[in-house]
Every structure is written in C-alpha cells, then in structure tokens.
Design a protein around this motif. Structure first.
Motif, mmCIF file in Angstrom:
data_model
loop_
_atom_site.group_PDB
_atom_site.id
_atom_site.type_symbol
_atom_site.label_atom_id
_atom_site.label_comp_id
_atom_site.label_asym_id
_atom_site.label_seq_id
_atom_site.Cartn_x
_atom_site.Cartn_y
_atom_site.Cartn_z
ATOM 1 N N PRO A 44 -61.246 89.936 -144.159
ATOM 2 C CA PRO A 44 -62.402 90.615 -144.768
ATOM 3 C C PRO A 44 -62.382 92.137 -144.575
ATOM 4 N N ALA A 78 -60.505 94.592 -147.393
ATOM 5 C CA ALA A 78 -60.962 94.688 -148.780
ATOM 6 C C ALA A 78 -60.517 95.996 -149.422
ATOM 7 N N LYS A 80 -58.047 90.410 -151.349
ATOM 8 C CA LYS A 80 -59.204 89.549 -151.614
ATOM 9 C C LYS A 80 -58.784 88.100 -151.361
ATOM 10 N N GLU A 81 -59.447 87.464 -150.404
ATOM 11 C CA GLU A 81 -59.096 86.081 -150.065
ATOM 12 C C GLU A 81 -59.364 85.160 -151.246
ATOM 13 N N TYR A 129 -54.311 85.432 -150.474
ATOM 14 C CA TYR A 129 -55.120 86.530 -150.973
ATOM 15 C C TYR A 129 -54.468 87.126 -152.207
ATOM 16 N N LEU A 132 -55.030 93.869 -154.509
ATOM 17 C CA LEU A 132 -55.853 94.726 -155.355
ATOM 18 C C LEU A 132 -55.294 96.145 -155.309
ATOM 19 N N ASP A 178 -57.672 93.547 -159.580
ATOM 20 C CA ASP A 178 -56.767 92.454 -159.236
ATOM 21 C C ASP A 178 -55.445 92.638 -159.976
#
Length: 192
Positions: A92, A95, A111-112, A126, A129, A150
C-alpha cells in the motif's frame, strides 16, 4: 545455488519456450521493473538475504517469440513466509514512488490486484503504474507522481515452500505451473 540451478527448467523443458539462465537483478533500490523501496527491502534485506537467487529467461519458440523473465529467491521456509507478509504490508505504501537512474527521476506506482492464477502456497500481484512520459533531473526536488496510469503489466510473486518466484510480466499459466511443480518436487525430495 547449485541445488536451485538443478531444479530450474533449461532448454525446452517448458513447452513452447526456450529457457536460459542469466544473472539476477538483485538490488534494494527502487525501480520500475522490480519494486518500490519498502518492497525491495522486504525481499532482499541484509538480515535475511536469500540463500540463492536465479534468473531464467524464457523465449517463445513460436513466431511471436514472447519473452518472460522469472526470478527466484530461495529462503528457509519460515523466512519466505515472513518476506511475503512484509511485501504484502509494504505494497500500500508503494502507490506512488520515485526511482532514480543516472541523473533522472521517474515516477511510478504499484496497485495490488488479485493473482491471475491460483498457484503456490500464496501469491501477491500488482499492476505497474506510470505517469505520462516525463523525466526530471534528479538535482531537482520532485513531488511524487499523482497522475499515474495502469500500464497493463502485472507483476506476480508466488511462494512455494521456501522459494519466492517473481514473474515480471504475465506468462501463460503453464509457465507458473512448470516452476511451481519443480519447486514442490524439490521441497518434497530428500536432501543428500
């Protein structure tokens, strides 16, 4: 290391691919192909460094000749469980982060997502990004990127016993299963 090398696929032992060994990219530094800093530290900390690490490059034997890099890290099984727990806890905080190369700073994020295939004892995945293309001199103070998009690239870590395997992109399921079955057989085999 020698034991791990014997376990890994070589030649055309994975259907549709040619496997060759290369040097693993061991670095605790944040970078877009591996991890942000906290995840790198969880995977490669000096307190519990992997006993062995390997990199197998798989190249498709068909017309597309797709290429996948599979990096594996061997730990004592209990340590591998701890490493996965710490990576999951660190994700987390990844990010948005900056990674520096030469004189440039690049912004990235992780991003998981749920793992695509149910393989191994546990898995963590993940998406990578990236912001719209930009480079900033590392001598400048850079804010963390806020406009990350993404890339469509999924990175997956799979723990099988004491081995954590990193798939830097998403190969077909048979590639995951080929590595998992080899690590599973090796962990069940008597040592000697």
């Amino acid at each position: 290391m020698a034991r791990m090398m014997k376990i890994l696929p070589r030649g055309e032992e994975v259907a549709g691919y040619r496997a060759v060994f290369a040097y693993p990219h061991l670095t605790p530094s944040p970078n877009p192909d591996l991890l942000c800093g906290d995840m790198s530290v969880a995977l490669l900390s000096h307190e519990r460094a992997p006993k062995a690490s390997t990199l197998v490059v798989l190249t498709g034997t068909g017309p597309a000749q797709e290429r996948y890099e599979v990096e594996s890290y061997s730990y004592v099984p209990d340590v591998a469980v701890t490493v996965m727990e710490e990576m999951r806890a660190a994700l987390p905080g990844c990010a948005a982060y900056n990674a520096e190369y030469a004189d440039f700073s690049y912004g990235f994020g992780l991003k998981e997502v749920p793992p695509v295939y149910p393989v191994g004892d546990e898995a963590l995945a993940y998406r990578v990004l990236e912001p719209p293309f930009r480079m900033v001199s590392s001598s400048q103070i850079v804010d963390l990127p806020t406009d990350l998009a993404d890339t469509g690239r999924t990175v997956t870590f799979v723990r099988t016993g004491g081995v954590i395997t990193q798939y830097k992109s998403l190969p077909p399921r048979r590639v995951f299963e080929a590595f998992e079955s080899r690590f599973r057989r090796a962990s069940d085999a008597p040592r000697g």
